[in-house]
Enzyme design. Structure first.
Site, PDB file in Angstrom:
ATOM      1  N   LYS A 122      55.899 -50.127 -60.313  1.00 28.46           N
ATOM      2  CA  LYS A 122      55.433 -50.766 -59.079  1.00 28.46           C
ATOM      3  C   LYS A 122      54.938 -52.186 -59.338  1.00 28.46           C
ATOM      4  CE  LYS A 122      54.507 -46.813 -56.140  1.00 28.46           C
ATOM      5  NZ  LYS A 122      53.538 -46.069 -55.320  1.00 28.46           N
ATOM      6  N   LYS A 130      63.733 -42.867 -48.177  1.00 30.60           N
ATOM      7  CA  LYS A 130      63.001 -43.162 -46.958  1.00 30.60           C
ATOM      8  C   LYS A 130      63.376 -44.538 -46.422  1.00 30.60           C
ATOM      9  CE  LYS A 130      58.748 -40.594 -48.112  1.00 30.60           C
ATOM     10  NZ  LYS A 130      57.356 -40.818 -48.546  1.00 30.60           N
ATOM     11  N   LYS A 145      70.149 -41.553 -54.317  1.00 35.53           N
ATOM     12  CA  LYS A 145      69.247 -40.610 -53.664  1.00 35.53           C
ATOM     13  C   LYS A 145      69.077 -40.951 -52.182  1.00 35.53           C
ATOM     14  CE  LYS A 145      64.511 -39.339 -54.134  1.00 35.53           C
ATOM     15  NZ  LYS A 145      63.224 -39.582 -54.759  1.00 35.53           N
TER      16      LYS A 145
END
Ligand code: TRP
Length: 339
Positions: A122, A207, A204
Site C-alpha cells: 500500500k 471491487k 481476479k
C-alpha cells in the site's frame, strides 16, 4: 437448564472476522468469503464487525465512508447474519478497539510492522499517503481480534500475516504479565473458490475493475447481471468444459457450480449439448436467482434508516459488554489506576 445451555455455549469456539466498508462487494467476495459467514454460526459463536476505522488508512470521502458503512452493515444482515444470533456491529461504535490498539502499540515492535507485506504494497501504491495509520493497521486488527477472546479468524490469504502478528503480540503480552488473551488461529476457507473477471478471466474479479462489465456486484440489478454475463469473454471452440486454456468458460462453470451448490463436473454434464449463448444466459439467471433474495432483504433494510441505526446501536451495546471485560483486565495488568 439455562445453566446447562450457557455451559454448552461456553464450549463453542469463538469466531471473529471483519470486513472493511470500501468499494462495492462483488460476486467474487460473496462466493469466496461472505457466503461462509452466516453458515458458521451453526457451529461457532460468531462475532462480525464492519471495520470502518480500518477504512480511513486509505483516503476516502466522508460521504462515501458513511454510505459504505451502512451498505456493508445492511448487506451482512441481508446475507443471513442474524443480529439476534450473532454479534454484529460497527467497529468505531465500540471505543475499546481504538483503546486497546493504543495499548498494544507498546507491545509491537517497529520492525515487525515494517515487515508487513500489505504495508509495503500500500505504501508503494500511494507514496503520497504513507500515514502512521497504515503502519498501525495490523495492530488495530489485533485489538479487534483479542478483545473478544477469539479462537478462529476466517480471513483471506493476504491477511494471514496480520493474524500471525496478532498471535505474536498476544503471546508477548501473556508472557510479560499473565494469560490475558486467547491466542487465535487464522483460517483461510477452503471452500472459497476464486472467481475471475468476466471481461478478463485471468484477473481476479475486483471491487474496482477497470472494465465495468467485468465485475458482478452483489447488489446489481438483474438486467445488469444479465448484460454482464451476455458479454462475458469465452473462446471459439464452443465446448463447455473446464480446461486450462479455457479460462472464460472455466470461470463461468465454477460460478454456476458455486451458486447451484453442485460440482463443476455436474455443471459440465448439464451443458453438454448447449451452446455458449444459452449457457451464458443460464449462468446469468442462476446468479440473478441467488442474489435476488439478498438484494430484496437489503432494499427493505435500507428503506428505514432509523431501524438500521437501531440495529447498529444494539449490536454495539452487546459487543461493548464483551470487549470491556478484556480491556479492563489489560489496563489493570499494565498498572493503570482504574476508577
Ligand atoms: N483487514 C481485513 C481485510 O482487509 C479486515 C479486518 C479488520 C479483519 N479487522 C479484522 C479481519 C479482524 C479479521 C479480523 O480483509
Amino acid at each position: 437448564m439455562e445453566n446447562q445451555l450457557e455451559q454448552q455455549s461456553e464450549k463453542r469456539k469463538r469466531v471473529f472476522s471483519a470486513i472493511k466498508p470500501t468499494g462495492n462487494p462483488t460476486l467474487g467476495n460473496y462466493i469466496g468469503a461472505m457466503r461462509q459467514w452466516p453458515a458458521m454460526s451453526d457451529e461457532f459463536d460468531c462475532i462480525y464487525a464492519v471495520a470502518d476505522l480500518h477504512a480511513i488508512t486509505v483516503a476516502i470521502e466522508p460521504k462515501e465512508l458513511r454510505e459504505n458503512t451502512k451498505r456493508m452493515f445492511a448487506l451482512l444482515i441481508a446475507l443471513g447474519i442474524e443480529p439476534e444470533k450473532n454479534l454484529l456491529f460497527v467497529q468505531s461504535h465500540v471505543t475499546a478497539h481504538a483503546e486497546l490498539c493504543w495499548l498494544l502499540n507498546n507491545y509491537t515492535m517497529f520492525g515487525e510492522g515494517r515487515r508487513m507485506t500489505q504495508f509495503k504494497e500500500k505504501s508503494q501504491k500511494a507514496p503520497e499517503n504513507v500515514n502512521v495509520g497504515l503502519f498501525d493497521y495490523p495492530v488495530l486488527m489485533a485489538a479487534d481480534i483479542l478483545l473478544y477472546q477469539t479462537d478462529i479468524v476466517p480471513v483471506g490469504e493476504d491477511q494471514l500475516q496480520h493474524v500471525e502478528l496478532c498471535r505474536t503480540i498476544a503471546n508477548r503480552f501473556n508472557n510479560r504479565y499473565s494469560p490475558t488473551f486467547a491466542v487465535p488461529e487464522g483460517r483461510v476457507p477452503k471452500v472459497g473458490k476464486r472467481i475471475y473477471s468476466l471481461s478478463d478471466p485471468t484477473a481476479k474479479m475486483g471491487k474496482s475493475d477497470g472494465n465495468a462489465d467485468g465485475s458482478v456486484f452483489i447488489l446489481d440489478r438483474p438486467e445488469d447481471i444479465m448484460r454482464k454475463f451476455k458479454r462475458a469473454v469465452t473462446d471459439c471452440d464452443n465446448k463447455i468444459v473446464a480446461a486450462k486454456d479455457k479460462a472464460g468458460i472455466t470461470n463461468l462453470l465454477s460460478i454456476y457450480a458455486s451458486v447451484q451448490n453442485m460440482s463443476v463436473r455436474d455443471a459440465e454434464k448439464e451443458f453438454e449439448n448447449s451452446d455458449y449463448a444459452s449457457f451464458k444466459k443460464r449462468v446469468g439467471e442462476a446468479v440473478v436467482e441467488t442474489l435476488r433474495p439478498i438484494r430484496e432483504k437489503y432494499d427493505s433494510l435500507r428503506r428505514d434508516d432509523n431501524a438500521l441505526v437501531e440495529l447498529m446501536r444494539s449490536g454495539a451495546e452487546n459487543a461493548r459488554r464483551v470487549a470491556v471485560r478484556t480491556l479492563e483486565k489489560v489496563y489493570k495488568k499494565i498498572g493503570f489506576v482504574r476508577l
